[in-house]
Design an enzyme around this catalytic site. Structure first.
Site, PDB file in Angstrom:
ATOM      1  N   ARG A  32       0.845  -1.215   0.000  1.00 22.21           N
ATOM      2  CA  ARG A  32       0.000   0.000   0.000  1.00 22.21           C
ATOM      3  C   ARG A  32       0.875   1.260   0.000  1.00 22.21           C
ATOM      4  NH1 ARG A  32      -4.666  -2.555   4.010  1.00 22.21           N
ATOM      5  NH2 ARG A  32      -5.037  -4.288   2.594  1.00 22.21           N
ATOM      6  N   GLU A 176     -12.851 -14.365  12.205  1.00 22.62           N
ATOM      7  CA  GLU A 176     -13.004 -13.729  10.881  1.00 22.62           C
ATOM      8  C   GLU A 176     -12.920 -14.750   9.744  1.00 22.62           C
ATOM      9  OE1 GLU A 176     -10.069 -10.737   9.824  1.00 22.62           O
ATOM     10  OE2 GLU A 176     -11.164 -10.182   8.028  1.00 22.62           O
ATOM     11  N   LYS A 218     -16.377 -11.392  12.762  1.00 24.62           N
ATOM     12  CA  LYS A 218     -15.990 -10.408  11.732  1.00 24.62           C
ATOM     13  C   LYS A 218     -16.231 -11.024  10.357  1.00 24.62           C
ATOM     14  CE  LYS A 218     -12.095  -7.572  10.140  1.00 24.62           C
ATOM     15  NZ  LYS A 218     -11.035  -6.668  10.583  1.00 24.62           N
ATOM     16  N   SER A 260     -14.044  -4.588   5.425  1.00 25.06           N
ATOM     17  CA  SER A 260     -14.449  -3.840   4.226  1.00 25.06           C
ATOM     18  C   SER A 260     -14.081  -4.582   2.949  1.00 25.06           C
ATOM     19  CB  SER A 260     -13.892  -2.414   4.239  1.00 25.06           C
ATOM     20  OG  SER A 260     -12.491  -2.369   4.273  1.00 25.06           O
ATOM     21  N   GLY A 261     -13.031  -5.364   2.965  1.00 29.21           N
ATOM     22  CA  GLY A 261     -12.760  -6.321   1.895  1.00 29.21           C
ATOM     23  C   GLY A 261     -12.420  -5.787   0.521  1.00 29.21           C
ATOM     24  N   GLY A 262     -12.054  -4.509   0.418  1.00 28.36           N
ATOM     25  CA  GLY A 262     -11.700  -3.961  -0.892  1.00 28.36           C
ATOM     26  C   GLY A 262     -12.792  -3.080  -1.480  1.00 28.36           C
ATOM     27  N   ARG A 294      -8.898  -1.046   5.013  1.00 25.16           N
ATOM     28  CA  ARG A 294      -8.815  -0.190   3.821  1.00 25.16           C
ATOM     29  C   ARG A 294      -9.860   0.927   3.806  1.00 25.16           C
ATOM     30  NH1 ARG A 294      -8.427  -5.311  -0.030  1.00 25.16           N
ATOM     31  NH2 ARG A 294      -9.247  -6.221   1.880  1.00 25.16           N
TER      32      ARG A 294
HETATM   33  P1  13P Z   1     -10.322  -4.660   5.216  1.00 30.07           P
HETATM   34  O1  13P Z   1     -11.331  -3.809   5.920  1.00 30.07           O
HETATM   35  O2  13P Z   1      -9.332  -3.891   4.392  1.00 30.07           O
HETATM   36  O3  13P Z   1     -10.945  -5.817   4.493  1.00 30.07           O
HETATM   37  O4  13P Z   1      -9.416  -5.308   6.347  1.00 30.07           O
HETATM   38  C1  13P Z   1     -10.010  -5.777   7.495  1.00 30.07           C
HETATM   39  C2  13P Z   1      -9.159  -6.819   8.074  1.00 30.07           C
HETATM   40  O5  13P Z   1      -8.728  -6.719   9.208  1.00 30.07           O
HETATM   41  C3  13P Z   1      -8.871  -8.003   7.270  1.00 30.07           C
HETATM   42  O6  13P Z   1      -8.410  -9.008   8.097  1.00 30.07           O
END
Ligand code: 13P
Length: 341
Positions: A32, A176, A218, A260-262, A294
């Site tokens: 990043r 998660e 999560k 948030s996943g992208g 992100r």
């Molecule tokens: P993102 O919100 O960027 O998906 O990351 C959350 C996270 O902790 C992934 O393990």
């Protein structure tokens, strides 16, 4: 006397607040930084994260921060250990404890999360350093013939074994299972895969005797794949996500904090808001909030660029997103305010 796990879990999902995931591995934050031309060294990673954590009023919207192993051992410029800096602001320090992904042999395109060996000792050490919760991420890919039941089962069992160790060693586990957005699949396929993943995860959590009131889930939101020609709008994301959670997640779970996943930062806020509006009409039993990396960090990182003179503007950008997501967690986010000066 130290605070008990049920209380920590409840504080993590205080209505109107969510979690800041700042636990990127060195490789991930390096990628990043590189895109923005920021040098990636131990010092720049610390400077960046200290900038985030010292944002004025962060504690109004952020209940906890997930740290990476390097960061939990670092000291801020005033000499305070990072977990202490957070705790003094009323923000709960947490720690990512998995050791990343390896390919699942004989299952092309599928991966397995490692890190159980020696975990009990690491949890004790992190707790002594001030961590009060932990995170373990499993990754589920949608593709030709995937996810397979073997991949779902292997990852669910590891999540449950991790969660049990956390509960015995005094940390609240964030569980998660991330179904990735990557692919051309439609939202219905994501719903099927997410439901299968959560079903398997809760089956394992029951078998391993996990205490639901002392854990946080999560999950991913249920979304169209990144390359799907049709992007499902927030209402549809909300319908599918809430339906999926109602079918799989026990009411006793302390709270749910989405990754948030992208998604872009504004899309993530809009979807979280729609999910909460839907959840209110369905009277779901959990607080539904955010645990974004992100979608919280994209704008402050792009403003900061490694330059101390950009600190105040970058911090304002972080607070802005944290405030929007705090509102979205209450179903009170108004996208119109994005355009206001
Ligand atoms: P993102 O919100 O960027 O998906 O990351 C959350 C996270 O902790 C992934 O393990």
């Amino acid at each position: 006397m130290s605070e008990d796990s049920a209380h920590i879990a409840a504080r993590m999902v205080t209505p109107g607040k969510g979690l800041l995931a700042a636990d990127e591995s060195t490789g991930t934050i390096g990628k990043r930084f590189k895109k923005l031309g920021i040098e990636c060294t131990e010092q720049t990673r610390l400077a960046y994260r200290e900038m985030l954590f010292t944002s004025p009023d962060l504690e109004k919207y952020i209940s906890g921060v997930i740290l990476f192993d390097e960061t939990i051992r670092q000291r801020a410029s005033d000499g305070r250990p990072i977990p202490e800096l957070l705790a003094e602001k009323g923000i709960i320090p947490g720690i990512k404890v998995d050791k990343g992904l390896v390919d699942l042999p004989f299952f092309p395109g599928e991966r397995f999360t490692q890190g159980l060996d020696g975990l009990a000792d690491r949890l004790d050490e992190y707790r002594r350093m001030g961590a009060r919760f932990a995170k373990w991420r499993a990754v589920i890919a949608i593709g030709e013939g995937t996810p397979t039941s073997q991949c779902l089962r292997a990852n669910a069992d590891a999540l449950a074994r991790y969660a049990g160790l956390c509960q015995v060693h005094g940390l609240v586990p964030i569980v998660e299972p991330e179904v990735l957005m990557d692919g051309a699949h439609d939202i219905k396929t994501c719903r099927w895969a997410t439901e299968a993943a959560l079903h398997e995860v809760f089956d394992a959590l029951v078998r391993y005797r996990i205490v639901f009131k002392d854990m946080i889930l999560k999950p991913n939101m249920v979304l169209s794949g990144t390359d799907c020609p049709r992007r499902a709008p927030p209402d549809e994301v909300a319908d599918m996500t809430v339906a999926c959670l109602r079918r799989t997640v026990p009411a006793a779970v302390a709270g749910i904090a989405f990754l948030s996943g992208g998604q872009s930062d504004t899309t993530a806020s809009a979807n979280l808001n729609a999910i909460n509006v839907k959840a209110q009409t369905m009277k779901t039993p959990w607080t539904l909030t955010f645990s974004f990396s992100r979608a919280l960090q994209a704008s402050p990182m792009a403003i900061w660029l490694g330059r101390p003179e950009n600190t105040a503007a970058a911090q304002q950008a972080l607070i802005r997103r944290a405030r929007f997501n705090g509102a979205a967690g209450l179903g009170q986010y108004d996208p119109e305010t994005e355009h206001a000066a």
